[in-house]
Design a protein around this motif. Structure first.
Motif, PDB file in Angstrom:
ATOM      1  N   GLU A  37       0.843  -1.217   0.000  1.00  0.00           N
ATOM      2  CA  GLU A  37       0.000   0.000   0.000  1.00  0.00           C
ATOM      3  C   GLU A  37       0.863   1.245   0.000  1.00  0.00           C
ATOM      4  OE1 GLU A  37      -3.050   2.731   0.103  1.00  0.00           O
ATOM      5  OE2 GLU A  37      -3.016   0.625  -0.488  1.00  0.00           O
ATOM      6  N   ALA A  38       1.973   1.228   0.700  1.00  0.00           N
ATOM      7  CA  ALA A  38       2.861   2.390   0.704  1.00  0.00           C
ATOM      8  C   ALA A  38       3.451   2.630  -0.678  1.00  0.00           C
ATOM      9  CB  ALA A  38       3.961   2.182   1.739  1.00  0.00           C
ATOM     10  N   VAL A  39       3.818   1.540  -1.395  1.00  0.00           N
ATOM     11  CA  VAL A  39       4.385   1.688  -2.734  1.00  0.00           C
ATOM     12  C   VAL A  39       3.335   2.227  -3.699  1.00  0.00           C
ATOM     13  CG1 VAL A  39       5.387   0.436  -4.674  1.00  0.00           C
ATOM     14  CG2 VAL A  39       6.165  -0.065  -2.355  1.00  0.00           C
ATOM     15  N   ARG A  40       2.103   1.677  -3.668  1.00  0.00           N
ATOM     16  CA  ARG A  40       1.048   2.127  -4.592  1.00  0.00           C
ATOM     17  C   ARG A  40       0.692   3.582  -4.325  1.00  0.00           C
ATOM     18  NH1 ARG A  40      -1.127  -3.086  -3.581  1.00  0.00           N
ATOM     19  NH2 ARG A  40      -2.510  -2.173  -2.016  1.00  0.00           N
ATOM     20  N   ALA A  41       0.627   3.981  -3.053  1.00  0.00           N
ATOM     21  CA  ALA A  41       0.301   5.369  -2.748  1.00  0.00           C
ATOM     22  C   ALA A  41       1.371   6.319  -3.255  1.00  0.00           C
ATOM     23  CB  ALA A  41       0.113   5.535  -1.222  1.00  0.00           C
ATOM     24  N   GLY A  42       2.633   5.902  -3.159  1.00  0.00           N
ATOM     25  CA  GLY A  42       3.702   6.755  -3.682  1.00  0.00           C
ATOM     26  C   GLY A  42       3.639   6.861  -5.189  1.00  0.00           C
ATOM     27  N   GLN A  44       0.904   6.589  -7.090  1.00  0.00           N
ATOM     28  CA  GLN A  44      -0.302   7.321  -7.497  1.00  0.00           C
ATOM     29  C   GLN A  44      -0.352   8.741  -6.948  1.00  0.00           C
ATOM     30  OE1 GLN A  44      -3.602   4.891  -6.313  1.00  0.00           O
ATOM     31  NE2 GLN A  44      -3.005   3.166  -7.669  1.00  0.00           N
ATOM     32  N   GLY A  45       0.608   9.101  -6.111  1.00  0.00           N
ATOM     33  CA  GLY A  45       0.660  10.461  -5.573  1.00  0.00           C
ATOM     34  C   GLY A  45      -0.482  10.773  -4.615  1.00  0.00           C
ATOM     35  N   ALA A  47      -2.230   9.866  -0.455  1.00  0.00           N
ATOM     36  CA  ALA A  47      -1.882   9.433   0.891  1.00  0.00           C
ATOM     37  C   ALA A  47      -2.132   7.949   1.009  1.00  0.00           C
ATOM     38  CB  ALA A  47      -2.725  10.188   1.935  1.00  0.00           C
ATOM     39  N   MET A  48      -1.470   7.337   1.986  1.00  0.00           N
ATOM     40  CA  MET A  48      -1.633   5.903   2.196  1.00  0.00           C
ATOM     41  C   MET A  48      -3.043   5.600   2.690  1.00  0.00           C
ATOM     42  SD  MET A  48       2.010   4.879   3.987  1.00  0.00           S
ATOM     43  CE  MET A  48       1.402   3.204   4.262  1.00  0.00           C
ATOM     44  N   PHE A  49      -3.514   4.421   2.307  1.00  0.00           N
ATOM     45  CA  PHE A  49      -4.819   3.896   2.697  1.00  0.00           C
ATOM     46  C   PHE A  49      -5.967   4.805   2.247  1.00  0.00           C
ATOM     47  CE2 PHE A  49      -1.770   2.525   5.963  1.00  0.00           C
ATOM     48  CZ  PHE A  49      -1.791   1.166   5.761  1.00  0.00           C
ATOM     49  N   GLU A  50      -5.778   5.621   1.200  1.00  0.00           N
ATOM     50  CA  GLU A  50      -6.832   6.452   0.616  1.00  0.00           C
ATOM     51  C   GLU A  50      -7.152   5.883  -0.750  1.00  0.00           C
ATOM     52  OE1 GLU A  50      -7.610  11.059  -0.836  1.00  0.00           O
ATOM     53  OE2 GLU A  50      -5.866  10.555   0.359  1.00  0.00           O
ATOM     54  N   PRO A  51      -8.420   5.576  -1.044  1.00  0.00           N
ATOM     55  CA  PRO A  51      -8.745   4.975  -2.344  1.00  0.00           C
ATOM     56  C   PRO A  51      -8.475   5.950  -3.473  1.00  0.00           C
ATOM     57  CG  PRO A  51     -10.749   5.583  -1.151  1.00  0.00           C
ATOM     58  CD  PRO A  51      -9.604   5.783  -0.198  1.00  0.00           C
ATOM     59  N   PRO A  52      -8.101   5.468  -4.619  1.00  0.00           N
ATOM     60  CA  PRO A  52      -7.798   6.360  -5.757  1.00  0.00           C
ATOM     61  C   PRO A  52      -9.075   7.012  -6.280  1.00  0.00           C
ATOM     62  CG  PRO A  52      -7.743   4.067  -6.436  1.00  0.00           C
ATOM     63  CD  PRO A  52      -7.913   4.055  -4.934  1.00  0.00           C
ATOM     64  N   LYS A  53      -8.925   8.181  -6.840  1.00  0.00           N
ATOM     65  CA  LYS A  53     -10.045   8.909  -7.411  1.00  0.00           C
ATOM     66  C   LYS A  53     -10.445   8.275  -8.731  1.00  0.00           C
ATOM     67  CE  LYS A  53      -8.660  13.286  -5.312  1.00  0.00           C
ATOM     68  NZ  LYS A  53      -8.291  14.713  -5.550  1.00  0.00           N
ATOM     69  N   LEU A  54     -11.733   7.945  -8.784  1.00  0.00           N
ATOM     70  CA  LEU A  54     -12.250   7.332 -10.006  1.00  0.00           C
ATOM     71  C   LEU A  54     -12.620   8.403 -11.009  1.00  0.00           C
ATOM     72  CD1 LEU A  54     -14.557   4.615  -8.405  1.00  0.00           C
ATOM     73  CD2 LEU A  54     -12.217   4.344  -9.295  1.00  0.00           C
ATOM     74  N   PRO A  55     -12.492   8.155 -12.283  1.00  0.00           N
ATOM     75  CA  PRO A  55     -12.888   9.146 -13.292  1.00  0.00           C
ATOM     76  C   PRO A  55     -14.408   9.305 -13.319  1.00  0.00           C
ATOM     77  CG  PRO A  55     -12.263   7.088 -14.323  1.00  0.00           C
ATOM     78  CD  PRO A  55     -11.903   6.948 -12.874  1.00  0.00           C
ATOM     79  N   ILE A  56     -14.869  10.548 -13.601  1.00  0.00           N
ATOM     80  CA  ILE A  56     -16.310  10.859 -13.626  1.00  0.00           C
ATOM     81  C   ILE A  56     -16.859  10.477 -14.983  1.00  0.00           C
ATOM     82  CG2 ILE A  56     -18.015  12.693 -13.442  1.00  0.00           C
ATOM     83  CD1 ILE A  56     -16.102  14.172 -11.619  1.00  0.00           C
ATOM     84  N   ASP A  57     -17.973   9.726 -14.943  1.00  0.00           N
ATOM     85  CA  ASP A  57     -18.647   9.315 -16.165  1.00  0.00           C
ATOM     86  C   ASP A  57     -19.450  10.489 -16.712  1.00  0.00           C
ATOM     87  OD1 ASP A  57     -19.688   7.916 -18.215  1.00  0.00           O
ATOM     88  OD2 ASP A  57     -21.108   6.750 -17.015  1.00  0.00           O
ATOM     89  N   PRO A  58     -19.368  10.813 -18.021  1.00  0.00           N
ATOM     90  CA  PRO A  58     -20.139  11.931 -18.585  1.00  0.00           C
ATOM     91  C   PRO A  58     -21.639  11.769 -18.390  1.00  0.00           C
ATOM     92  CG  PRO A  58     -18.415  11.278 -20.102  1.00  0.00           C
ATOM     93  CD  PRO A  58     -18.432  10.244 -19.021  1.00  0.00           C
ATOM     94  N   GLY A  59     -22.152  10.555 -18.505  1.00  0.00           N
ATOM     95  CA  GLY A  59     -23.580  10.342 -18.310  1.00  0.00           C
ATOM     96  C   GLY A  59     -24.009  10.654 -16.890  1.00  0.00           C
TER      97      GLY A  59
END
Length: 254
Positions: A37-42, A44-45, A47-59
């Motif tokens: 989790e520490a590697v993935r957070a680094g 993706q830029g 914080a640790m244990f924070e889910p990544p931001k999903l892209p907004i669907d136009p619909g």
């Protein structure tokens, strides 16, 4: 595969074991997951244990925009309805206030009319009495200011003033309307009357039985008949005390 040895405090190690047991993992698996989790957070830029931001669907964005617009329309309609309702409430309140003022005016007029009807007879009677009092006042003032009345009053005052200025050498007392006497004659007459009363009472005490006047007078003067007899005995014999009387005893029969 490389191996990393890390030293932990006993307290921290106990907490890690509790978390691993709660998640159903072993201690190495939990530490491995934390490192990943520490590697993935680094990468993706974030914080640790924070889910990544999903892209907004136009619909989805269009749907949200339509919902927001509909909410705005509904809110505007609700505000307009509330404004109309407030206007109706204000009009109803003003109408009620006007009705209350009209009712109060009618009630005041009715009470004033009833009071006038009830007070009219009393007012008329009072006016009649005031007129009578005014007439009597005029009569009294005219009589008091008449020359004949003033002349008689002045003459009477002159007589009283002359009598007051006349010197009086002897004080006289009026016993009856036509019987007046000086003060010294009144004193002599009172003393004579008292002496005559004493003589009359003494004479009556000598002539009447003792039980009528003598005994009551003796008891009143000395307190008892025995004391009166004692005083008489001392006056007759010139003694200072009365003899002690020995009670008489009946002799026994043979």
């Amino acid at each position: 595969m490389a191996q990393v040895n890390v030293a932990y405090e006993d307290r921290l190690l106990a907490h890690l074991d509790a978390v691993a047991e709660g998640r159903g993992l072993s201690r190495p698996d939990l530490l491995r997951a934390i490192a990943e989790e520490a590697v993935r957070a680094g990468e993706q830029g974030r914080a640790m244990f924070e889910p990544p931001k999903l892209p907004i669907d136009p619909g989805t964005a269009v749907t949200l925009a339509l919902k927001v617009e509909q909410i705005s329309i509904d809110l505007d309609r609700i505000l307009r309805a509330a404004e109309r309702r407030e206007k109706r409430l204000v009009e109803a309140f003003n109408a009620t206030d006007e009705a209350n003022r009209e009712a109060m005016n009618r009630l005041g007029e009715m009470l004033a009319a009833r009071f006038s009807e009830g007070a009219t007879p009393f007012s008329e009677l009072l006016d009649g009495h005031l007129e009578e009092v005014e007439d009597l006042y005029k009569q009294v003032m005219s009589a008091a200011l008449s020359p004949e009345w003033i002349a008689g009053f002045n003459a009477r005052l002159d007589v009283i003033e002359a009598a007051a200025k006349t010197p009086r050498t002897v004080n006289r007392y009026e016993i009856a309307p036509d019987w007046r006497m000086p003060a010294w004659q009144l004193c002599i007459g009172a003393v004579t009357a008292l002496f005559a009363a004493a003589v009359v009472i003494t004479t009556l005490a000598r002539l009447t039985p003792d039980a009528w006047i003598a005994n009551p007078m003796a008891r009143a003067m000395y307190g008892s008949s025995d004391q009166a007899m004692c005083e008489l005995w001392k006056a007759k014999h010139g003694a200072k005390a009365c003899p002690v009387l020995v009670p008489m005893m009946d002799k026994p029969k043979p």
